[in-house]
Design an enzyme around this catalytic site. Structure first.
Site, PDB file in Angstrom:
ATOM      1  N   TYR A 172       0.833  -1.207   0.000  1.00  0.00           N
ATOM      2  CA  TYR A 172       0.000   0.000   0.000  1.00  0.00           C
ATOM      3  C   TYR A 172       0.867   1.255   0.000  1.00  0.00           C
ATOM      4  O   TYR A 172       0.658   2.176  -0.797  1.00  0.00           O
ATOM      5  CB  TYR A 172      -0.914  -0.015   1.227  1.00  0.00           C
ATOM      6  CG  TYR A 172      -1.788   1.201   1.360  1.00  0.00           C
ATOM      7  CD1 TYR A 172      -2.908   1.353   0.551  1.00  0.00           C
ATOM      8  CD2 TYR A 172      -1.515   2.196   2.298  1.00  0.00           C
ATOM      9  CE1 TYR A 172      -3.727   2.478   0.662  1.00  0.00           C
ATOM     10  CE2 TYR A 172      -2.319   3.320   2.420  1.00  0.00           C
ATOM     11  CZ  TYR A 172      -3.427   3.449   1.600  1.00  0.00           C
ATOM     12  OH  TYR A 172      -4.232   4.563   1.720  1.00  0.00           O
ATOM     13  N   LYS A 176       1.195   4.205  -3.018  1.00  0.00           N
ATOM     14  CA  LYS A 176       0.897   5.621  -2.797  1.00  0.00           C
ATOM     15  C   LYS A 176       2.131   6.484  -3.027  1.00  0.00           C
ATOM     16  O   LYS A 176       2.022   7.628  -3.494  1.00  0.00           O
ATOM     17  CB  LYS A 176       0.353   5.827  -1.386  1.00  0.00           C
ATOM     18  CG  LYS A 176      -1.008   5.169  -1.142  1.00  0.00           C
ATOM     19  CD  LYS A 176      -2.077   5.711  -2.083  1.00  0.00           C
ATOM     20  CE  LYS A 176      -3.465   5.170  -1.754  1.00  0.00           C
ATOM     21  NZ  LYS A 176      -4.516   5.726  -2.648  1.00  0.00           N
ATOM     22  N   ALA A 205     -12.025   7.816   8.937  1.00  0.00           N
ATOM     23  CA  ALA A 205     -12.514   6.502   9.365  1.00  0.00           C
ATOM     24  C   ALA A 205     -13.352   5.917   8.229  1.00  0.00           C
ATOM     25  O   ALA A 205     -14.451   6.397   7.948  1.00  0.00           O
ATOM     26  CB  ALA A 205     -13.352   6.636  10.633  1.00  0.00           C
TER      27      ALA A 205
END
Length: 323
Positions: A172, A176, A205
């Site tokens: 991840y 990015k 969230a």
């Protein structure tokens, strides 16, 4: 980086009342918040979100809610990792609304939560396909329509993981980080065409960050809706910045940038031990500087090196002058 200034003959459509905006990954979480925030301002929104067999129609639900509130939106169901998805989502905007003014590239995946030695190369490939390569394809498909817009904007949704890394999420973070570098390069390339490109790294969230022990008060503070206005600004006609990274969450906003500190001459004849000693004096990041691209960073280093080399010669010349 200098402020982004589109050509003077481009109208300043600050109200954005008839703007056409594509938001990918817009069925839930941040994407839903971005789509609704734009729709509430009168924009016409393409709500793009993949729909798996037997799953709920999240994009359709968001569109229904936007329309119920008096807004305009259509649903689009491409999986952004599939070949042709970029063309499909851009084509949907052009077919429904006749043009495209802004893209918020939000679709992404968090990938597996495990350390590097517990994963495989396939984990990296899967995450990169969605978080990186799909956004390249989307940019390619959107380039011409955005250049035709009086105020084309392309906003990529990244993460602080791409700036600093994150333990247990190497795929991840790598995706990015690649996205950030791609955006900076794209901003430089599209600047002459009047298209602004920026990055938003939100704290929110969402399903990707869901944790059972998350404090309810904190969860409320970092609700996706609290980042909506920032995404709207960065993809609006009023935003004249390009090639910038902005971090936002819990009602807070700050800019991020890759920086370099002060330098010192590391002559080719220094030993490794001498280089180490020199590096210890440079570990602090005083006199921070950021650059508009790697070329500018390289040119600055060369200038500083040349100035340092010239300084001793100038001092010697002054010392030889008659009193």
């Amino acid at each position: 980086m200098a402020g982004y200034s589109p050509d003077s003959d481009q109208p300043d459509r600050r109200d954005d009342s008839d703007r056409v905006v594509v938001v990918t990954g817009a069925g839930k979480g941040l994407g839903e918040a971005f789509a609704k925030a734009w729709a509430s301002r009168g924009a016409r929104v393409v709500v793009s979100n993949r729909r798996r067999a037997g799953a709920a129609d999240d994009a359709g639900r968001v569109v229904d809610e936007i329309r119920s509130a008096g807004g305009q939106a259509i649903a689009e169901y491409s999986d952004m990792a599939d070949p042709g998805a970029g063309e499909a989502v851009v084509g949907a905007a052009l077919k429904a609304f006749g043009r495209l003014d802004a893209v918020i590239a939000n679709a992404g995946t968090s990938g597996p939560a495990r350390k590097l030695t517990q994963g495989s190369l396939a984990d990296f490939r899967d995450v990169m396909e969605t978080n990186f390569f799909s956004n390249i394809a989307l940019a390619e498909a959107a380039q011409a329509p955005l250049q035709a817009s009086p105020s084309g904007r392309f906003l990529l949704i990244s993460s602080s993981a791409g700036l600093y890394g994150v333990r247990g999420r190497a795929p991840y973070a790598a995706s990015k980080g690649a996205l950030n570098a791609f955006a900076m390069s794209l901003a430089s390339e599209w600047r002459r065409d009047g298209v602004g490109v920026n990055i938003l790294a939100p704290y929110a969230a969402t399903r990707m960050t869901d944790a059972p022990d998350l404090d309810p008060a904190l969860a409320a503070a970092i609700a996706p809706a609290n980042v909506g206005a920032v995404a709207v600004w960065l993809s609006s006609a009023a935003c004249r910045q390009s090639g910038e990274i902005w971090v936002s969450g819990a009602g807070w906003l700050r800019r991020a940038q890759m920086v370099e500190g002060r330098g010192a001459t590391a002559a080719p004849d220094l030993s490794a031990e001498e280089v180490q000693a020199l590096a210890e004096t440079l570990r602090g990041l005083e006199k921070l500087r950021g650059f508009a691209g790697a070329e500018a960073a390289f040119a600055d280093l060369i200038r500083e090196c040349q100035a340092a080399r010239a300084a001793p010669a100038q001092s010697a010349d002054k010392g030889s002058e008659p009193a």
